[in-house]
Design a protein around this motif. Structure first.
Motif, PDB file in Angstrom:
ATOM      1  N   UNK A  12     -25.115 -25.183 -25.414  1.00  0.00           N
ATOM      2  CA  UNK A  12     -24.702 -26.145 -26.437  1.00  0.00           C
ATOM      3  C   UNK A  12     -25.865 -27.097 -26.608  1.00  0.00           C
ATOM      4  N   UNK A  13     -26.381 -27.173 -27.836  1.00  0.00           N
ATOM      5  CA  UNK A  13     -27.632 -27.903 -28.067  1.00  0.00           C
ATOM      6  C   UNK A  13     -27.521 -28.740 -29.334  1.00  0.00           C
ATOM      7  N   UNK A  14     -28.121 -29.897 -29.301  1.00  0.00           N
ATOM      8  CA  UNK A  14     -28.156 -30.760 -30.488  1.00  0.00           C
ATOM      9  C   UNK A  14     -29.236 -30.260 -31.445  1.00  0.00           C
ATOM     10  N   UNK A  15     -28.958 -30.326 -32.729  1.00  0.00           N
ATOM     11  CA  UNK A  15     -29.920 -29.933 -33.759  1.00  0.00           C
ATOM     12  C   UNK A  15     -30.484 -31.161 -34.463  1.00  0.00           C
ATOM     13  N   UNK A  16     -31.643 -31.004 -35.052  1.00  0.00           N
ATOM     14  CA  UNK A  16     -32.291 -32.128 -35.734  1.00  0.00           C
ATOM     15  C   UNK A  16     -31.526 -32.600 -36.966  1.00  0.00           C
ATOM     16  N   UNK A  17     -30.594 -31.790 -37.464  1.00  0.00           N
ATOM     17  CA  UNK A  17     -29.778 -32.225 -38.603  1.00  0.00           C
ATOM     18  C   UNK A  17     -28.512 -32.954 -38.153  1.00  0.00           C
ATOM     19  N   UNK A  18     -28.507 -33.419 -36.892  1.00  0.00           N
ATOM     20  CA  UNK A  18     -27.416 -34.208 -36.325  1.00  0.00           C
ATOM     21  C   UNK A  18     -26.108 -33.434 -36.176  1.00  0.00           C
ATOM     22  N   UNK A  19     -26.207 -32.124 -35.970  1.00  0.00           N
ATOM     23  CA  UNK A  19     -25.042 -31.304 -35.652  1.00  0.00           C
ATOM     24  C   UNK A  19     -25.264 -30.697 -34.272  1.00  0.00           C
ATOM     25  N   UNK A  20     -24.237 -30.039 -33.774  1.00  0.00           N
ATOM     26  CA  UNK A  20     -24.308 -29.369 -32.474  1.00  0.00           C
ATOM     27  C   UNK A  20     -24.190 -27.876 -32.693  1.00  0.00           C
ATOM     28  N   UNK A  21     -25.044 -27.125 -32.043  1.00  0.00           N
ATOM     29  CA  UNK A  21     -25.041 -25.659 -32.083  1.00  0.00           C
ATOM     30  C   UNK A  21     -24.515 -25.179 -30.741  1.00  0.00           C
ATOM     31  N   UNK A  22     -23.552 -24.274 -30.784  1.00  0.00           N
ATOM     32  CA  UNK A  22     -22.967 -23.746 -29.550  1.00  0.00           C
ATOM     33  C   UNK A  22     -23.026 -22.222 -29.601  1.00  0.00           C
ATOM     34  N   UNK A  23     -23.580 -21.616 -28.570  1.00  0.00           N
ATOM     35  CA  UNK A  23     -23.734 -20.164 -28.540  1.00  0.00           C
ATOM     36  C   UNK A  23     -22.403 -19.448 -28.733  1.00  0.00           C
ATOM     37  N   UNK A  24     -21.373 -19.904 -28.034  1.00  0.00           N
ATOM     38  CA  UNK A  24     -20.085 -19.211 -28.120  1.00  0.00           C
ATOM     39  C   UNK A  24     -19.431 -19.333 -29.496  1.00  0.00           C
ATOM     40  N   UNK A  25     -19.921 -20.218 -30.353  1.00  0.00           N
ATOM     41  CA  UNK A  25     -19.404 -20.341 -31.722  1.00  0.00           C
ATOM     42  C   UNK A  25     -20.122 -19.414 -32.704  1.00  0.00           C
ATOM     43  N   UNK A  26     -21.181 -18.751 -32.255  1.00  0.00           N
ATOM     44  CA  UNK A  26     -21.958 -17.901 -33.153  1.00  0.00           C
ATOM     45  C   UNK A  26     -21.207 -16.596 -33.425  1.00  0.00           C
ATOM     46  N   UNK A  27     -21.276 -16.141 -34.668  1.00  0.00           N
ATOM     47  CA  UNK A  27     -20.638 -14.868 -35.025  1.00  0.00           C
ATOM     48  C   UNK A  27     -21.552 -14.095 -35.971  1.00  0.00           C
ATOM     49  N   UNK A  28     -22.735 -13.705 -35.467  1.00  0.00           N
ATOM     50  CA  UNK A  28     -23.651 -12.949 -36.313  1.00  0.00           C
ATOM     51  C   UNK A  28     -23.123 -11.537 -36.560  1.00  0.00           C
ATOM     52  N   UNK A  29     -23.597 -10.915 -37.618  1.00  0.00           N
ATOM     53  CA  UNK A  29     -23.223  -9.523 -37.868  1.00  0.00           C
ATOM     54  C   UNK A  29     -23.781  -8.634 -36.755  1.00  0.00           C
ATOM     55  N   UNK A  30     -25.050  -8.860 -36.370  1.00  0.00           N
ATOM     56  CA  UNK A  30     -25.671  -7.991 -35.375  1.00  0.00           C
ATOM     57  C   UNK A  30     -26.199  -8.720 -34.137  1.00  0.00           C
ATOM     58  N   UNK A  31     -26.958  -9.800 -34.331  1.00  0.00           N
ATOM     59  CA  UNK A  31     -27.590 -10.460 -33.190  1.00  0.00           C
ATOM     60  C   UNK A  31     -27.768 -11.955 -33.454  1.00  0.00           C
ATOM     61  N   UNK A  32     -27.931 -12.693 -32.354  1.00  0.00           N
ATOM     62  CA  UNK A  32     -28.434 -14.065 -32.386  1.00  0.00           C
ATOM     63  C   UNK A  32     -29.802 -14.030 -31.727  1.00  0.00           C
ATOM     64  N   UNK A  33     -30.805 -14.572 -32.404  1.00  0.00           N
ATOM     65  CA  UNK A  33     -32.146 -14.665 -31.842  1.00  0.00           C
ATOM     66  C   UNK A  33     -32.382 -16.111 -31.440  1.00  0.00           C
ATOM     67  N   UNK A  34     -32.582 -16.322 -30.144  1.00  0.00           N
ATOM     68  CA  UNK A  34     -32.906 -17.650 -29.631  1.00  0.00           C
ATOM     69  C   UNK A  34     -34.377 -17.654 -29.261  1.00  0.00           C
ATOM     70  N   UNK A  35     -35.110 -18.538 -29.889  1.00  0.00           N
ATOM     71  CA  UNK A  35     -36.530 -18.679 -29.609  1.00  0.00           C
ATOM     72  C   UNK A  35     -36.732 -20.000 -28.877  1.00  0.00           C
ATOM     73  N   UNK A  36     -37.057 -19.922 -27.598  1.00  0.00           N
ATOM     74  CA  UNK A  36     -37.384 -21.119 -26.835  1.00  0.00           C
ATOM     75  C   UNK A  36     -38.883 -21.354 -27.009  1.00  0.00           C
ATOM     76  N   UNK A  37     -39.245 -22.559 -27.413  1.00  0.00           N
ATOM     77  CA  UNK A  37     -40.661 -22.868 -27.608  1.00  0.00           C
ATOM     78  C   UNK A  37     -41.053 -24.071 -26.763  1.00  0.00           C
ATOM     79  N   UNK A  38     -42.351 -24.229 -26.540  1.00  0.00           N
ATOM     80  CA  UNK A  38     -42.876 -25.222 -25.602  1.00  0.00           C
ATOM     81  C   UNK A  38     -42.657 -26.654 -26.084  1.00  0.00           C
TER      82      UNK A  38
END
Length: 168
Positions: A12-38
């Motif tokens: 569960x992560x805060x986004x720059x648009x002042x919303x919260x993103x939660x992995x378990x709320x994702x419902x992609x057709x095929x995949x979720x791509x998470x890119x962790x960057x430095x």
């Protein structure tokens, strides 16, 4: 380290648009791509995310939701979003070092103008049920997979119903 075919940790992560993103709320057709960057301090990350921005529609066409996440603070992440050419990439911030370790990310101690601690790059492709399908971890800012290679891999996976590998 999380192996392919294992459930990914909840995220569960805060986004720059002042919303919260939660992995378990994702419902992609095929995949979720998470890119962790430095983080904002990394010019290689800037190039990588700006390259991803150019390919957002190609991932969307393949039923892939994307997000980029760093351990940067809210202020730094919002400056990143404003200054880099990444308008269509959901940008998360505030990933704790403990959470990063749960994902198997390498952690570095800052030198020069870097944060005290930060994550090294990681790319995760997760199935709709949050199972790890593909992961690529780096201990350095260099040698990340190209998005053309990732897209080509996704095309093959979907065409051939190719299973996740590396689970044994």
């Amino acid at each position: 380290m999380i192996k392919p075919r294992e459930k990914a940790p909840e995220l569960e992560i805060q986004l720059v648009n002042d919303t919260t993103w939660k992995l378990s709320d994702q419902s992609p057709k095929n995949f979720t791509l998470i890119l962790f960057y430095r983080g904002k301090h990394c010019p290689v990350c800037k190039s990588q995310l700006e390259e991803l921005q150019k390919k957002v529609s190609k991932f969307t066409e393949r039923g892939v939701n994307i997000i980029a996440i760093s351990s940067d603070t809210e202020t730094v992440a919002k400056a990143t979003h404003d200054e880099w050419e990444i308008a269509n990439i959901p940008l998360g911030y505030g990933l704790s070092i403990d959470e990063a370790r749960q994902w198997g990310l390498f952690i570095s101690e800052g030198i020069k103008d870097e944060p005290e601690l930060f994550t090294e790059p990681g790319l995760f492709l997760l199935t709709p049920d949050q199972t790890v399908y593909w992961e690529s971890l780096q201990s350095m800012p260099f040698g990340r997979p190209s998005f053309n290679d990732v897209l080509g891999g996704i095309d093959y996976i979907l065409k051939a119903d190719y299973p996740a590998r590396g689970e044994a």
